[in-house]
Motif scaffolding. Structure first.
Motif, short mmCIF file in Angstrom:
data_model
loop_
_atom_site.label_atom_id
_atom_site.label_comp_id
_atom_site.label_asym_id
_atom_site.label_seq_id
_atom_site.Cartn_x
_atom_site.Cartn_y
_atom_site.Cartn_z
N TRP A 112 -23.97 22.84 0.21
CA TRP A 112 -22.58 22.65 -0.17
C TRP A 112 -21.82 23.96 0.00
O TRP A 112 -22.35 25.05 -0.27
N ASP A 113 -20.56 23.89 0.46
CA ASP A 113 -19.78 25.12 0.59
C ASP A 113 -19.26 25.56 -0.78
O ASP A 113 -19.41 24.85 -1.78
N PRO A 118 -22.42 21.05 -6.04
CA PRO A 118 -23.25 19.85 -5.94
C PRO A 118 -23.40 19.17 -7.29
O PRO A 118 -23.50 19.82 -8.33
N GLY A 119 -23.39 17.85 -7.27
CA GLY A 119 -23.56 17.08 -8.49
C GLY A 119 -24.99 17.18 -9.01
O GLY A 119 -25.89 17.67 -8.34
N THR A 120 -25.18 16.71 -10.22
CA THR A 120 -26.50 16.80 -10.85
C THR A 120 -27.34 15.57 -10.58
O THR A 120 -28.48 15.49 -11.04
N THR A 121 -26.80 14.60 -9.88
CA THR A 121 -27.55 13.38 -9.59
C THR A 121 -27.79 13.24 -8.10
O THR A 121 -27.01 13.71 -7.28
N GLY A 122 -28.90 12.59 -7.75
CA GLY A 122 -29.20 12.34 -6.36
C GLY A 122 -28.29 11.27 -5.79
O GLY A 122 -27.83 10.38 -6.50
N ASP A 156 -31.83 27.35 -3.75
CA ASP A 156 -31.11 26.92 -2.56
C ASP A 156 -32.01 26.06 -1.70
O ASP A 156 -32.31 26.37 -0.54
N LYS A 157 -32.47 24.98 -2.28
CA LYS A 157 -33.31 24.01 -1.60
C LYS A 157 -32.90 22.62 -2.06
O LYS A 157 -32.15 22.45 -3.03
N SER A 379 -18.88 11.36 -2.71
CA SER A 379 -17.94 12.46 -2.94
C SER A 379 -18.48 13.76 -2.37
O SER A 379 -19.67 13.89 -2.07
N ASN A 380 -17.61 14.75 -2.22
CA ASN A 380 -18.04 16.05 -1.74
C ASN A 380 -19.06 16.69 -2.67
O ASN A 380 -19.88 17.50 -2.25
N ALA A 381 -19.00 16.35 -3.96
CA ALA A 381 -19.95 16.91 -4.91
C ALA A 381 -21.35 16.36 -4.71
O ALA A 381 -22.33 16.99 -5.08
#
Length: 488
Positions: A112-113, A118-122, A156-157, A379-381
């Motif tokens: 993610w930029d 990033p969201g907390t859910t898959g 960062d994975k 969403s972008n998140a």
């Protein structure tokens, strides 16, 4: 002196594709799959299943993938890339109602930029599909062998998961006890270290179904082997989700492989559990791993047996392997209509074994057909920048994991070889510095569809071939080269 090989193919007979439903090379000019001129949209292969008008998708030229890195046929040269807020392209096909349906693709996921956390859910990236009615028409959809992605917390994975549903949020433990019996007859546990003479506090969210309304469960900590000493208590749950906090009695046992216990078999009805936390004394560190089930059923066991799978609701089962952003992978998915098993395989090299999936999921849903493939942009998140290429769907492993060996040889190249025009709608001129002994043409699953010896003309007539990508293998003495042929 440069010689031209002269070849006329009067008729090329297409052989069976051994179960391949479609092969998508994304060889388009438009970034929007549902309106690429002459290829998609009305009467084309893909249609948009969302109302998004976003431009967060593009055709990438050239493709970043190299088929030889995975012992697969060469890619065509373009790829498809998207991130959150894009359209949701669907490609429909004639329904498969039995057996196993497979899909495969090259994939590269970037981080993610800085403007998107990033969201907390898959979240789901792509899947096989059962869809009622027309694409975009609001009909019901079921998602099979769905590939999902989640960022690894604190690293960062990322990890990849498989589900047979639309992964849209956190998962949780879910079981329906149909027969009353011993408390431990239905259970969930996680092995962890428990110290002697220590007070632990266990907290979790729990609820049952409206029909059951209320019931008891037994929770606590204990040993995972004889004599099975434990500190466990009965707690009541209702059909309203509630957080339960239980301080446990001081322990009189210790073990590095003790466990946190949820024994559920003493009463009938559903049990749902989420956000499990175990802390020692006045400390705040959660000793439980994956207590919110965001990584599927990782670390959770049925009883004390390793490698058991606890039942989850609205979940993906994630791989134990953590993957690197920006690295190119090859992914295979499958859904067995009879067993309801969804599976994925992930590899960064040439090693992939059909008998050893990276993750498996089965929620028991009775899906009786598959009639499409779905690419999801949330969403972008939740949706990182994702690039795919060489998407294949078929009813056999070989139809989506084609062998490179019969269709590509890289040593002792034929000098001065050229094929033109390419792409073509009909004829191709072949020329080389040496006499050509034989030309073989393969489809993209590695099947030879024609072999021509004793060449005396300079044209290949491919007008009778279906539109698509093929490989021509040109043999001159001990030299061999391959070239892609694109038929428009």
């Amino acid at each position: 002196m440069r010689k031209k090989l002269l070849l006329t193919v009067l008729s090329l007979t297409m052989f069976s594709l051994h179960g391949q439903i479609f092969h998508e090379s994304f060889d388009y000019t438009s970034p929007s799959l549902d309106d690429a001129p002459g290829n998609l949209g009305a009467g084309g292969n893909w249609a948009d299943d969302s109302s998004s008008s976003s431009t967060n998708a593009e055709i990438v030229d050239p493709s970043p993938f190299v088929g030889a890195d995975f012992s697969l046929p060469d890619q065509v040269g373009k790829a498809y890339s998207w991130r959150g807020g894009s359209e949701d392209p669907v490609r429909r096909f004639t329904a498969e109602t039995s057996g196993t349906v497979y899909w495969s693709s090259f994939i590269k996921i970037d981080n993610w930029d800085s403007s998107h956390t990033p969201g907390t859910t898959g979240k789901q990236l792509m899947s096989l599909l059962k869809q009622a009615g027309d694409v975009g028409g609001g009909g019901s959809k079921s998602y099979l062998a769905a590939l999902s992605v989640i960022k690894q917390e604190g690293e960062d994975k990322f990890r990849l998961g498989v589900a047979n549903n639309h992964v849209s949020g956190d998962s949780h433990y879910s079981v329906n006890v149909t027969t009353k019996g011993d408390p431990h007859a239905v259970n969930m546990s996680q092995k962890l270290e428990i110290e002697n003479a220590t007070v632990y506090t266990l907290s979790f969210d729990a609820w049952t179904d409206a029909t059951t309304a209320n019931r008891n469960i037994k929770v606590g900590v204990g040993l995972s082997a004889d004599p099975w000493t434990n500190n466990a208590v009965d707690v009541a749950i209702t059909n309203t989700k509630a957080t339960i906090t239980q301080e446990l009695a001081e322990t009189n046992f210790a073990a590095a492989d003790a466990r946190v216990i949820f024994d559920l078999g003493a009463a009938t009805g559903e049990v749902h559990i989420d956000n499990v936390k175990l802390v020692k004394g006045s400390e705040t560190t959660n000793l439980v791993k994956n207590g919110d089930f965001r990584y599927g059923n990782d670390y959770w066991l049925v009883g004390v047996a390793d490698n058991t799978i606890v039942p989850l609701d609205d979940a993906a089962n994630y791989t134990s392997t953590k993957y690197d952003f920006g690295t190119k992978y090859f992914v295979v998915g499958s859904y067995d209509i009879a067993s309801k098993d969804g599976k994925i395989w992930v590899t960064a090299d040439k090693n992939i074994d059909a008998n050893t999936p990276s993750a498996t999921y089965n929620n028991g849903d009775d899906i009786d057909e598959i009639n499409g493939f779905f690419i999801r942009a949330d969403s972008n998140a939740n949706t990182p920048p994702t690039t795919i290429d060489e998407l294949r769907v078929g009813t056999t492993w070989a139809s989506v994991v084609p062998s490179r060996a019969t269709a590509s040889v890289s040593e002792n190249k034929v000098e001065g070889l050229s094929l033109y025009p390419n792409p073509t709608t009909g004829k191709i001129v072949i020329s080389a510095n040496s006499e050509i002994d034989r030309v073989e043409i393969f489809n993209m699953i590695g099947m030879k569809i024609v072999s021509i010896n004793n060449l005396s003309n300079n044209l290949i007539d491919v007008s009778s071939l279906s539109r698509g990508v093929y490989l021509a293998k040109i043999i001159s003495g001990n030299s061999v080269s391959t070239r892609k042929i694109v038929k428009h």
